[in-house]
Structures are given as structure tokens and as C-alpha cells.
Design a protein around this motif. Structure first.
Motif, PDB file in Angstrom:
ATOM      1  N   LEU A 164      54.717  -3.471  32.865  1.00  0.00           N
ATOM      2  CA  LEU A 164      53.941  -3.662  31.637  1.00  0.00           C
ATOM      3  C   LEU A 164      52.463  -3.347  31.855  1.00  0.00           C
ATOM      4  O   LEU A 164      51.815  -2.711  31.007  1.00  0.00           O
ATOM      5  N   SER A 165      51.916  -3.762  32.978  1.00  0.00           N
ATOM      6  CA  SER A 165      50.509  -3.485  33.270  1.00  0.00           C
ATOM      7  C   SER A 165      50.259  -1.983  33.355  1.00  0.00           C
ATOM      8  O   SER A 165      49.296  -1.466  32.770  1.00  0.00           O
ATOM      9  N   GLU A 166      51.145  -1.280  34.068  1.00  0.00           N
ATOM     10  CA  GLU A 166      50.968   0.171  34.201  1.00  0.00           C
ATOM     11  C   GLU A 166      51.163   0.879  32.867  1.00  0.00           C
ATOM     12  O   GLU A 166      50.413   1.818  32.534  1.00  0.00           O
ATOM     13  N   ALA A 167      52.136   0.441  32.083  1.00  0.00           N
ATOM     14  CA  ALA A 167      52.371   1.048  30.764  1.00  0.00           C
ATOM     15  C   ALA A 167      51.181   0.814  29.847  1.00  0.00           C
ATOM     16  O   ALA A 167      50.746   1.717  29.122  1.00  0.00           O
TER      17      ALA A 167
ATOM     18  N   VAL B 106      45.269   0.008  26.780  1.00  0.00           N
ATOM     19  CA  VAL B 106      45.116  -1.389  26.359  1.00  0.00           C
ATOM     20  C   VAL B 106      43.943  -1.942  27.143  1.00  0.00           C
ATOM     21  O   VAL B 106      43.631  -1.495  28.248  1.00  0.00           O
ATOM     22  N   ASP B 107      43.268  -2.945  26.588  1.00  0.00           N
ATOM     23  CA  ASP B 107      42.055  -3.477  27.218  1.00  0.00           C
ATOM     24  C   ASP B 107      42.322  -3.931  28.657  1.00  0.00           C
ATOM     25  O   ASP B 107      43.401  -4.394  29.008  1.00  0.00           O
ATOM     26  N   GLU B 108      41.292  -3.773  29.476  1.00  0.00           N
ATOM     27  CA  GLU B 108      41.406  -4.054  30.904  1.00  0.00           C
ATOM     28  C   GLU B 108      41.742  -5.510  31.230  1.00  0.00           C
ATOM     29  O   GLU B 108      42.548  -5.751  32.128  1.00  0.00           O
ATOM     30  N   PRO B 109      41.181  -6.507  30.543  1.00  0.00           N
ATOM     31  CA  PRO B 109      41.557  -7.894  30.870  1.00  0.00           C
ATOM     32  C   PRO B 109      43.066  -8.154  30.724  1.00  0.00           C
ATOM     33  O   PRO B 109      43.662  -8.871  31.528  1.00  0.00           O
ATOM     34  N   THR B 110      43.694  -7.524  29.738  1.00  0.00           N
ATOM     35  CA  THR B 110      45.136  -7.722  29.531  1.00  0.00           C
ATOM     36  C   THR B 110      45.921  -7.049  30.646  1.00  0.00           C
ATOM     37  O   THR B 110      46.829  -7.657  31.232  1.00  0.00           O
ATOM     38  N   THR B 111      45.599  -5.807  30.950  1.00  0.00           N
ATOM     39  CA  THR B 111      46.338  -5.109  32.013  1.00  0.00           C
ATOM     40  C   THR B 111      46.111  -5.786  33.366  1.00  0.00           C
ATOM     41  O   THR B 111      47.038  -5.893  34.172  1.00  0.00           O
TER      42      THR B 111
ATOM     43  N   PHE C 282      52.060  -9.952  38.504  1.00  0.00           N
ATOM     44  CA  PHE C 282      52.840  -9.220  39.503  1.00  0.00           C
ATOM     45  C   PHE C 282      52.476  -9.678  40.917  1.00  0.00           C
ATOM     46  O   PHE C 282      53.358  -9.990  41.731  1.00  0.00           O
ATOM     47  N   THR C 283      51.189  -9.730  41.208  1.00  0.00           N
ATOM     48  CA  THR C 283      50.732 -10.123  42.544  1.00  0.00           C
ATOM     49  C   THR C 283      51.180 -11.540  42.891  1.00  0.00           C
ATOM     50  O   THR C 283      51.674 -11.798  43.998  1.00  0.00           O
TER      51      THR C 283
END
Length: 130
Positions: free
Chosen positions: A52-55, A61-66, A73-74
Motif C-alpha cells: 500500500l505504501s509503494e502504491a 499520495v501525501d508523504e505522511p500517509t505513505t 511494514f517496518t
């Protein structure tokens, strides 16, 4: 329950001890499998968050969300790694429980067999009770 597995005078019998050791080994194995399933869940959730982050990054999409999804994930990967330590501990518990059952059998099995097959009348339980 027969006489060989009952506690006599508050002491645990040999057969009861063997049964408890075997049961402990089974429970340790069951716990290990449950923990392994937990690890798989953490890895699945982490993989989904990374995807989801990569997509979202590709969709601008805004950086705070990604970044938040990448943190999930981490953290999921860290939790999965921590679960590896628990699995290793469960392996040790299983091995120790099996060793306990074998050691108990080796130490006391001969005496239990002699008690079971003897032809000498044993003392009345009330006589030997504390």
C-alpha cells in the motif's frame, strides 16, 4: 485413574510424572505452532502495508500517509523477527520436555517395572502414610 498414576501421601507417582512431562511436550509444540501462525500474520500484514505504501507513492499520495504505512511494514517485520525468538524458545521447551520424559523414564522406569512385576506383598498404604 489407576493406582500407578495417583498421588500417594501427597507425592506424585512416577506414572503421573511421565504423563505430565509428555503433556508438557505436547503443549509446548502446540504453543510453537500458534506462535508460528502469529509470525505469518505479522509478515502478511507487513507485506500488505508495504504494498500500500509503494502504491500510494506512485499515486502521489501525501508523504505522511505513505510513511505511516511503511512504518507499519517496518514494525510488522520487527514483530515477526521477535516471534522468531519465541519460536526458538518454544523449540527449547519442547526439547527439554522430551528430555525430561526420557530422563524420568531412564531414572525411574526400572523401579516402576520392578514394583509392577514383583511378587512380594507391599505394605498397607495407611502403614506407610506420613
Amino acid at each position: 485413574m489407576n493406582a500407578t498414576t495417583r498421588a500417594v501421601g501427597g507425592a506424585v507417582s512416577y506414572a503421573a510424572l511421565l504423563l505430565k512431562a509428555a503433556a508438557y511436550g505436547i503443549r509446548a509444540g502446540t504453543t510453537k505452532r500458534a506462535v508460528e501462525r502469529l509470525k505469518a500474520r505479522f509478515q502478511d500484514r507487513g507485506a500488505s502495508a508495504k504494498y500500500l505504501s509503494e502504491a500510494m507513492s506512485r499515486l502521489t499520495v501525501d508523504e505522511p500517509t505513505t510513511t505511516a504505512y511503511m512504518e507499519v511494514f517496518t514494525l510488522s517485520e520487527t514483530m515477526a523477527a521477535n516471534v522468531d525468538g519465541i519460536v526458538a524458545g518454544a523449540d527449547s521447551l519442547t526439547t527439554n520436555a522430551q528430555g525430561l520424559a526420557q530422563e524420568t523414564e531412564a531414572e525411574h522406569g526400572r523401579m516402576a517395572e520392578l514394583n509392577r512385576t514383583h511378587h512380594v506383598q507391599m505394605a498397607d498404604r495407611e502403614f506407610i502414610q506420613r
